[in-house]
Scaffold this motif. Structure first.
Motif, PDB file in Angstrom:
ATOM      1  N   UNK A 214      50.611  40.755  42.237  1.00  5.77           N
ATOM      2  CA  UNK A 214      49.621  41.705  41.720  1.00  5.77           C
ATOM      3  C   UNK A 214      48.294  41.006  41.406  1.00  5.77           C
ATOM      4  N   UNK A 215      48.377  39.790  40.885  1.00  2.00           N
ATOM      5  CA  UNK A 215      47.159  39.019  40.609  1.00  2.00           C
ATOM      6  C   UNK A 215      46.425  38.696  41.914  1.00  2.00           C
ATOM      7  N   UNK A 216      47.189  38.317  42.918  1.00  2.00           N
ATOM      8  CA  UNK A 216      46.606  38.001  44.226  1.00  2.00           C
ATOM      9  C   UNK A 216      45.933  39.240  44.829  1.00  2.00           C
ATOM     10  N   UNK A 217      46.578  40.384  44.660  1.00  2.00           N
ATOM     11  CA  UNK A 217      46.011  41.629  45.191  1.00  2.00           C
ATOM     12  C   UNK A 217      44.655  41.944  44.560  1.00  2.00           C
ATOM     13  N   UNK A 218      44.492  41.651  43.278  1.00  2.00           N
ATOM     14  CA  UNK A 218      43.228  41.929  42.586  1.00  2.00           C
ATOM     15  C   UNK A 218      42.055  41.152  43.169  1.00  2.00           C
ATOM     16  N   UNK A 219      42.338  39.946  43.673  1.00  2.00           N
ATOM     17  CA  UNK A 219      41.244  39.073  44.124  1.00  2.00           C
ATOM     18  C   UNK A 219      41.297  38.771  45.621  1.00  2.00           C
TER      19      UNK A 219
END
Length: 369
Positions: A214-219
């Protein structure tokens, strides 16, 4: 000379504890300060070539955890009592030989099955609680691998303080070892020319792989040339993680390697741009130290044992806040001074941990009585 029988039957049957069995037994044996016997599976004989054959107790027909548990509980204690009646038995995980007549030492790595919801199946949780309760009572002495693990034990077993000593793990500095590329799967070799963020763990709820995804998806658009590589086998409830990748349309950006061998692990560390360890709960956490040895900027959760082991506040994040994870990733990517400073500090921190030091402290522990 103090005689110790060390149970290393888990060496190739389980990940972290298996590595602990092998590396610690080698470090202790190489010191020649105790009469040290090592219990191993026949299949693992080559891995223990450092020991004289007379110091190995070789066991046949142990193919899985159930067979190992049965042997450890009922057959091995009788064998040890007969051949080595004055020996101390060291079982390097939470399970003690309940019916052993010899003195018993156990190593406790964590109590995730008590502290973390959905860490294991209900059957495994029931079994672990049952056998740990008995083992804590049975053990004459207990090794905790961090102060955090000791605090967890005292939370659930407040009367055992006098039994426990903390002895930190070592770690494997793979960065100095040769990598055999012939032993590496093509889908991993293909990552050599890619930029990627790496995480290494079994895929299960407490490892929080969905948090890093999810963190990777944000950036993902700010680091559009990066992939996210998840290296590790499928564990309990792994399907949910794959669903998240599909729902976020990240199939072309997230790489699942499945289970990996040592050459593949070294290759992944060597070529990674950043290592992220988002676990909710660890008794120690070896992968961050392994990653640090490759001079990769390494960040991890600010919970359980990880702050104690990693020692750098600026490299820690709240694992329950994937926005915070993404911000720290971007800070490392965009701030070269910050990145260089992390790598410099990591080199100093690694000096705190070695299997040699772990083995030396364990021998002192054996000799205390």
């Amino acid at each position: 000379m103090r005689q110790v029988v060390f149970n290393a039957l888990q060496t190739s049957l389980s990940g972290g504890i298996g590595r602990y069995c092998h590396e610690l037994s080698k470090a202790i044996y190489d010191q020649h300060k105790v009469d040290f016997k090592i219990v191993i599976r026949e299949e693992d004989k080559n891995s223990f070539s450092f020991a004289d054959i007379k110091d190995l107790i070789i066991v046949k027909n142990i193919k899985n955890a159930k067979q190992r548990n049965f042997y450890e509980q009922f057959k091995l204690p009788k064998l040890i009592l007969k051949k080595y009646p004055n020996a101390v038995i060291h079982y390097p995980d939470t399970m003690a030989p309940i019916f052993a007549k010899n003195k018993v030492i156990i190593t406790v790595h964590d109590l995730a099955f008590k502290s973390v919801k959905d860490a294991f199946t209900w059957k495994t949780t029931l079994w672990k609680n049952f056998i740990t309760n008995l083992s804590i009572k049975k053990a004459d002495k207990i090794v905790a691998i961090t102060e955090f693990t000791k605090s967890e034990m005292l939370k659930y077993y407040p009367k055992i303080n006098d039994k426990i000593s903390v002895i930190y793990n070592g770690f494997n500095d793979f960065s100095k070892e040769h990598i055999n590329c012939n032993n590496i799967n093509k889908n991993i070799l293909d990552l050599k020319d890619s930029k990627y963020i790496l995480t290494v763990s079994t895929i299960s709820p407490r490892k929080n792989i969905d948090g890093i995804i999810k963190a990777f998806d944000l950036i993902k658009n700010k680091i559009s040339d990066y992939k996210l590589v998840v290296a590790g086998k499928n564990g309990w409830l792994y399907e949910e993680v794959y669903k998240i990748v599909d729902n976020l349309n990240l199939s072309d950006r997230v790489v699942f390697t499945g289970g990996i061998n040592d050459d593949e692990l070294k290759f992944l560390y060597k070529n990674a741009n950043l290592f992220v360890y988002p676990s909710f709960y660890e008794g120690f956490g070896l992968p961050p130290l392994e990653a640090m040895s490759f001079k990769i900027p390494t960040i991890a959760s600010n919970v359980s044992s990880l702050p104690e082991v990693i020692q750098m506040k600026e490299c820690l994040f709240d694992p329950f806040d994937y926005k915070e994870i993404s911000k720290l990733i971007l800070k490392i990517e965009n701030n070269q001074y910050f990145k260089d400073n992390i790598i410099k500090n990591q080199s100093q921190i690694l000096k705190s941990y070695s299997w040699n030091k772990c083995g030396n402290n364990m021998v002192k522990f054996y000799l205390e009585g």
